[in-house]
Design a protein around this motif. Sequence first.
Motif, PDB file in Angstrom:
ATOM      1  N   PHE A   8     -14.709  34.880   5.719  1.00  0.00           N
ATOM      2  CA  PHE A   8     -15.854  34.954   6.529  1.00  0.00           C
ATOM      3  C   PHE A   8     -16.983  35.283   5.749  1.00  0.00           C
ATOM      4  CE2 PHE A   8     -12.769  35.254   9.901  1.00  0.00           C
ATOM      5  CZ  PHE A   8     -13.177  34.034  10.683  1.00  0.00           C
ATOM      6  N   PRO A   9     -18.175  34.553   5.838  1.00  0.00           N
ATOM      7  CA  PRO A   9     -19.235  34.853   5.147  1.00  0.00           C
ATOM      8  C   PRO A   9     -19.847  36.463   5.659  1.00  0.00           C
ATOM      9  CG  PRO A   9     -20.112  33.271   6.526  1.00  0.00           C
ATOM     10  CD  PRO A   9     -18.539  33.356   6.548  1.00  0.00           C
ATOM     11  N   SER A  10     -20.684  37.009   5.189  1.00  0.00           N
ATOM     12  CA  SER A  10     -21.289  38.277   5.663  1.00  0.00           C
ATOM     13  C   SER A  10     -22.094  38.001   6.592  1.00  0.00           C
ATOM     14  CB  SER A  10     -21.959  38.972   4.338  1.00  0.00           C
ATOM     15  OG  SER A  10     -23.159  38.242   4.062  1.00  0.00           O
ATOM     16  N   PHE A  11     -22.499  38.946   7.521  1.00  0.00           N
ATOM     17  CA  PHE A  11     -23.538  38.749   8.527  1.00  0.00           C
ATOM     18  C   PHE A  11     -24.954  38.099   8.033  1.00  0.00           C
ATOM     19  CE2 PHE A  11     -27.144  40.426  10.856  1.00  0.00           C
ATOM     20  CZ  PHE A  11     -27.022  39.880  12.161  1.00  0.00           C
ATOM     21  N   GLU A  12     -25.410  38.937   6.966  1.00  0.00           N
ATOM     22  CA  GLU A  12     -26.505  38.283   6.401  1.00  0.00           C
ATOM     23  C   GLU A  12     -26.555  37.082   5.796  1.00  0.00           C
ATOM     24  OE1 GLU A  12     -24.681  41.096   5.665  1.00  0.00           O
ATOM     25  OE2 GLU A  12     -26.132  42.613   6.680  1.00  0.00           O
ATOM     26  N   GLN A  13     -25.324  36.671   5.286  1.00  0.00           N
ATOM     27  CA  GLN A  13     -25.346  34.965   4.951  1.00  0.00           C
ATOM     28  C   GLN A  13     -25.430  34.160   6.192  1.00  0.00           C
ATOM     29  OE1 GLN A  13     -21.703  35.639   2.773  1.00  0.00           O
ATOM     30  NE2 GLN A  13     -22.899  35.109   0.931  1.00  0.00           N
ATOM     31  N   VAL A  14     -24.798  34.743   7.230  1.00  0.00           N
ATOM     32  CA  VAL A  14     -24.772  33.808   8.386  1.00  0.00           C
ATOM     33  C   VAL A  14     -26.267  33.665   9.070  1.00  0.00           C
ATOM     34  CG1 VAL A  14     -24.154  33.351  10.697  1.00  0.00           C
ATOM     35  CG2 VAL A  14     -22.312  34.000   9.146  1.00  0.00           C
ATOM     36  N   LYS A  15     -26.841  34.813   9.013  1.00  0.00           N
ATOM     37  CA  LYS A  15     -28.255  34.603   9.461  1.00  0.00           C
ATOM     38  C   LYS A  15     -29.220  33.847   8.543  1.00  0.00           C
ATOM     39  CE  LYS A  15     -31.685  38.117  10.725  1.00  0.00           C
ATOM     40  NZ  LYS A  15     -32.182  39.262  10.989  1.00  0.00           N
ATOM     41  N   ALA A  16     -29.295  33.980   7.315  1.00  0.00           N
ATOM     42  CA  ALA A  16     -29.920  33.342   6.334  1.00  0.00           C
ATOM     43  C   ALA A  16     -29.539  32.055   6.361  1.00  0.00           C
ATOM     44  CB  ALA A  16     -29.759  34.002   4.907  1.00  0.00           C
ATOM     45  N   GLN A  17     -28.436  31.514   6.669  1.00  0.00           N
ATOM     46  CA  GLN A  17     -28.261  29.904   6.582  1.00  0.00           C
ATOM     47  C   GLN A  17     -28.478  29.264   7.981  1.00  0.00           C
ATOM     48  OE1 GLN A  17     -23.880  30.024   5.771  1.00  0.00           O
ATOM     49  NE2 GLN A  17     -24.396  30.480   3.658  1.00  0.00           N
ATOM     50  N   HIS A  18     -28.730  30.223   8.920  1.00  0.00           N
ATOM     51  CA  HIS A  18     -29.210  29.620  10.218  1.00  0.00           C
ATOM     52  C   HIS A  18     -30.765  28.650  10.184  1.00  0.00           C
ATOM     53  CE1 HIS A  18     -29.682  29.325  14.441  1.00  0.00           C
ATOM     54  NE2 HIS A  18     -30.865  29.315  14.338  1.00  0.00           N
ATOM     55  N   MET A 106     -16.361  29.812  15.596  1.00  0.00           N
ATOM     56  CA  MET A 106     -17.766  29.054  15.460  1.00  0.00           C
ATOM     57  C   MET A 106     -17.972  29.024  13.833  1.00  0.00           C
ATOM     58  SD  MET A 106     -20.163  31.058  18.225  1.00  0.00           S
ATOM     59  CE  MET A 106     -19.679  31.179  19.917  1.00  0.00           C
ATOM     60  N   LEU A 107     -17.294  30.424  13.189  1.00  0.00           N
ATOM     61  CA  LEU A 107     -17.584  30.449  11.756  1.00  0.00           C
ATOM     62  C   LEU A 107     -16.639  29.578  10.870  1.00  0.00           C
ATOM     63  CD1 LEU A 107     -18.774  34.299  11.613  1.00  0.00           C
ATOM     64  CD2 LEU A 107     -20.224  32.257  11.766  1.00  0.00           C
ATOM     65  N   ALA A 108     -15.502  29.405  11.568  1.00  0.00           N
ATOM     66  CA  ALA A 108     -14.379  28.683  10.710  1.00  0.00           C
ATOM     67  C   ALA A 108     -14.046  27.349  11.326  1.00  0.00           C
ATOM     68  CB  ALA A 108     -13.107  29.763  10.264  1.00  0.00           C
ATOM     69  N   SER A 109     -14.383  26.333  10.940  1.00  0.00           N
ATOM     70  CA  SER A 109     -14.031  25.042  11.320  1.00  0.00           C
ATOM     71  C   SER A 109     -12.519  24.901  11.729  1.00  0.00           C
ATOM     72  CB  SER A 109     -14.463  24.107  10.503  1.00  0.00           C
ATOM     73  OG  SER A 109     -13.946  23.856   9.115  1.00  0.00           O
ATOM     74  N   GLU A 110     -11.556  25.449  10.923  1.00  0.00           N
ATOM     75  CA  GLU A 110     -10.311  25.382  11.211  1.00  0.00           C
ATOM     76  C   GLU A 110      -9.743  26.172  12.417  1.00  0.00           C
ATOM     77  OE1 GLU A 110     -10.476  28.164   7.473  1.00  0.00           O
ATOM     78  OE2 GLU A 110     -11.596  26.638   8.535  1.00  0.00           O
ATOM     79  N   LEU A 111     -10.591  27.282  12.902  1.00  0.00           N
ATOM     80  CA  LEU A 111     -10.162  27.853  14.172  1.00  0.00           C
ATOM     81  C   LEU A 111     -10.855  27.576  15.347  1.00  0.00           C
ATOM     82  CD1 LEU A 111     -10.847  31.340  12.555  1.00  0.00           C
ATOM     83  CD2 LEU A 111      -8.566  30.017  12.895  1.00  0.00           C
ATOM     84  N   GLN A 112     -11.660  26.398  15.353  1.00  0.00           N
ATOM     85  CA  GLN A 112     -12.397  25.528  16.374  1.00  0.00           C
ATOM     86  C   GLN A 112     -11.199  25.219  17.502  1.00  0.00           C
ATOM     87  OE1 GLN A 112     -15.218  23.088  15.171  1.00  0.00           O
ATOM     88  NE2 GLN A 112     -16.591  24.255  14.201  1.00  0.00           N
ATOM     89  N   ARG A 113     -11.667  25.248  18.730  1.00  0.00           N
ATOM     90  CA  ARG A 113     -10.592  25.005  19.605  1.00  0.00           C
ATOM     91  C   ARG A 113     -10.604  23.283  19.734  1.00  0.00           C
ATOM     92  NH1 ARG A 113      -8.763  26.920  24.937  1.00  0.00           N
ATOM     93  NH2 ARG A 113      -8.508  25.318  26.340  1.00  0.00           N
ATOM     94  N   PRO A 114      -9.154  22.752  19.269  1.00  0.00           N
ATOM     95  CA  PRO A 114      -9.063  21.449  19.403  1.00  0.00           C
ATOM     96  C   PRO A 114      -9.034  21.046  21.003  1.00  0.00           C
ATOM     97  CG  PRO A 114      -6.878  22.466  19.179  1.00  0.00           C
ATOM     98  CD  PRO A 114      -8.083  23.625  19.157  1.00  0.00           C
ATOM     99  N   ALA A 115      -9.330  19.820  21.113  1.00  0.00           N
ATOM    100  CA  ALA A 115      -9.171  19.014  22.538  1.00  0.00           C
ATOM    101  C   ALA A 115      -8.068  19.363  23.540  1.00  0.00           C
ATOM    102  CB  ALA A 115      -9.315  17.376  22.380  1.00  0.00           C
ATOM    103  N   GLY A 116      -6.859  19.522  23.016  1.00  0.00           N
ATOM    104  CA  GLY A 116      -5.822  19.632  23.725  1.00  0.00           C
ATOM    105  C   GLY A 116      -5.371  21.146  23.872  1.00  0.00           C
ATOM    106  N   GLY A 117      -6.509  22.091  23.325  1.00  0.00           N
ATOM    107  CA  GLY A 117      -6.140  23.556  23.503  1.00  0.00           C
ATOM    108  C   GLY A 117      -5.562  24.125  22.200  1.00  0.00           C
ATOM    109  N   ARG A 118      -5.446  25.317  22.024  1.00  0.00           N
ATOM    110  CA  ARG A 118      -4.686  25.852  20.538  1.00  0.00           C
ATOM    111  C   ARG A 118      -3.477  26.080  20.990  1.00  0.00           C
ATOM    112  NH1 ARG A 118      -9.690  28.716  20.940  1.00  0.00           N
ATOM    113  NH2 ARG A 118     -11.192  28.452  19.209  1.00  0.00           N
TER     114      ARG A 118
END
Length: 705
Positions: A8-18, A106-118
């Motif tokens: 995970f990126p740092s909070f500051e990185q996420v905020k800066a990339q927004h 939200m931060l990691a695409s591989e953790l996003q909920r798939p259509a049929g659930g996790r």
Amino acid sequence: MSSATPFFPSFEQVKAQHQPSDQWVLDRHGVLIGAVRQDFAERRGAWVPLGDISPAMQRAVLLSEDRRFYDHGGVDWPALIAAGWNWAWGGSSRGASTLSMQLAGMLASELQRPAGGRSPEQKLAQMRSARLLESAWSKEQILEAYLNLAAFRGELRGIDAVSRVMFGKHPHGLDQREAAVAAALLRGPNAAAERVTVRACALLNDGGAGQYCATLPDHVTGWLAATARPAADVPTLAPHFSRMAVAQAGEKGAAGAVRTTLDASLQRVALESVQRHLAGMGHAQLTDAAVVVLNNETAEILAYVGSSGGISAAGQVDHARALRQAGSTLKPFLYAQALESRYVTAASLLEDAPLDVATAGGLYIPQNYDRNYVGWVSARSALASSLNIPAVRVLMLVGVERFVQRLRSLGLPLLHDGEHYGYSLSLGSADMDLLSLTNAYRTLAELGRWREPAILAGESFSEVQNVQRFSAGASWIVGDILSDRRARARTFGLESALATRFWSAVKTGTSKDMRDNWALGWSSRYTVGVWVGNSQGLSMRDVSGVSGAGPIWHEVMSALHQDVGSRQPPPPPDVERQALVFADNIEAARTEYFLPGTAISRVEPALARAVANARILSPSAGTVIAFDPDMPLAHQQLTLRADTGKQAPELLQWHIEGRHVANGQESRWPLRVGQHRIVLSNDSGTVLDEVTIQVRGLPRLRGGR
């Protein structure tokens, strides 16, 4: 799917990339003047610090999504056990994801909920990620990031977007009712209004504000229907300029907020002037306007009003770049070219009298604005008073194609060659845009030096970017003429909207049938251009350059010089100053300015020194005339008009093909097909002048006799 824990990126990185979905446009001082949508997949606003989000919103989100947020380390084990037990006994399958677990998704695409659930494996990976996130981020950072990244409704993502679009206010102003509805959307962003109402009411009851449930349904319906409206407080100070600035910044590879040359305070002055002067002018078909203000030295755009806003029938159209007929606004460039070529001086006499010009397309008969003629007039008075006939005579000297090429060198958008425009180009028959035309006037202000207008701040200015389009002397003399109140008094009077309390040079223009109205001019520091009209191209009623665009020009120029003066620049070294008198008091004696080698001290009409014979004014030699198929033949007549010279008008005689057809200075002759020799003589038969013309018959129809 792999169960490896993501990085995970740092909070500051996420905020800066927004990045907001709108690209912000700033004025030269950093003031926000516009926002241009760039991402059409989502609507994201600015990143909002947690301290700027209302406490009601924060409480509602925790009640809805994570009631033990401040008590767990990323996983709410009691909630997770309860959810599993409920699922085992056939209850709701809702998970027990904490804010930290949702944010990890939200931060990691591989953790996003798939259509049929996790799957269970994916759920475990999400839980490990949440604990890792909690070890690196504070609770406040997690809550802040969640509120800024969560999807609320449709394309609305983040607290700033949902607050300003749905509720029409900034996040710090959300009340308990609005916060409950926003929090309810987190559970089902696309849920129906009834379901959102039920969920929001439950949150209000949990928060001790159940009294708001009674009026909630009507509010929810309205709020959910407002997800596509503009966000509250989106700056609309310069929408057309903002789009232009963002486009140019994109071409140069710039990202983030775009800083421009505009001055927000001056932009407000120009916009308010437009709206004030156009208010209540709908009866005159005057509903649209545009204003451009340039810095003379740098060509920076300081103000740019593209339309009159709500008054306009086409407010989204950028009228500052729309092509409109130029009217008399091209005359300064024509006279500058004629001066530079030594065809005329400011003292040269031009005849303002009826003129018929034979062209390939037929006979061109220009007229003055007031349909009157003043006789002999100096080039200074002709330009300052915007007389049409003298301008046509000057273009006949310069040449249409040469004039077209010079106008193009000024960045003016002439799309055709000289033959297309003909001599009417001297009266502005070509279409121009206000931005290009204003910059061309700025060229005269800069003594003939041209460069592209500057839009983005920080662009390095260099004299190398300037190109000499007119000589400094010719440009200065044209500016002196356009600042001469006495010279323009014949048409505009001494006191009008064109007169300022400081030095300025100005020219107006009105297009054919009063569809367009212009006022353009400069001071020692600034150039201001104004166009008024309407988007439908309808003729305005009782509107001229002095009454339409002139007052706006005067007001904006006066605002620019409220605290700073304007003095006429000194003439270039090669401009000569000479006392001048006119024969027969054609004009008052004065001091005039000349280019090298052209100075004179006395002016008299050329005809006064030549033979005093009368001459034919109309028709011109070589004229080709065609019958009008829509007009009765008996009504189609040729005007015979003569300059009497020193002849008595009653002694003049007209002969066509040897036959006497009329007497006097002016008469009419019924057209006849063929080539005709027209002779003007006196009563003793002495030929004074003669011309030959051609009259063409009507074309024969196919199959006709």
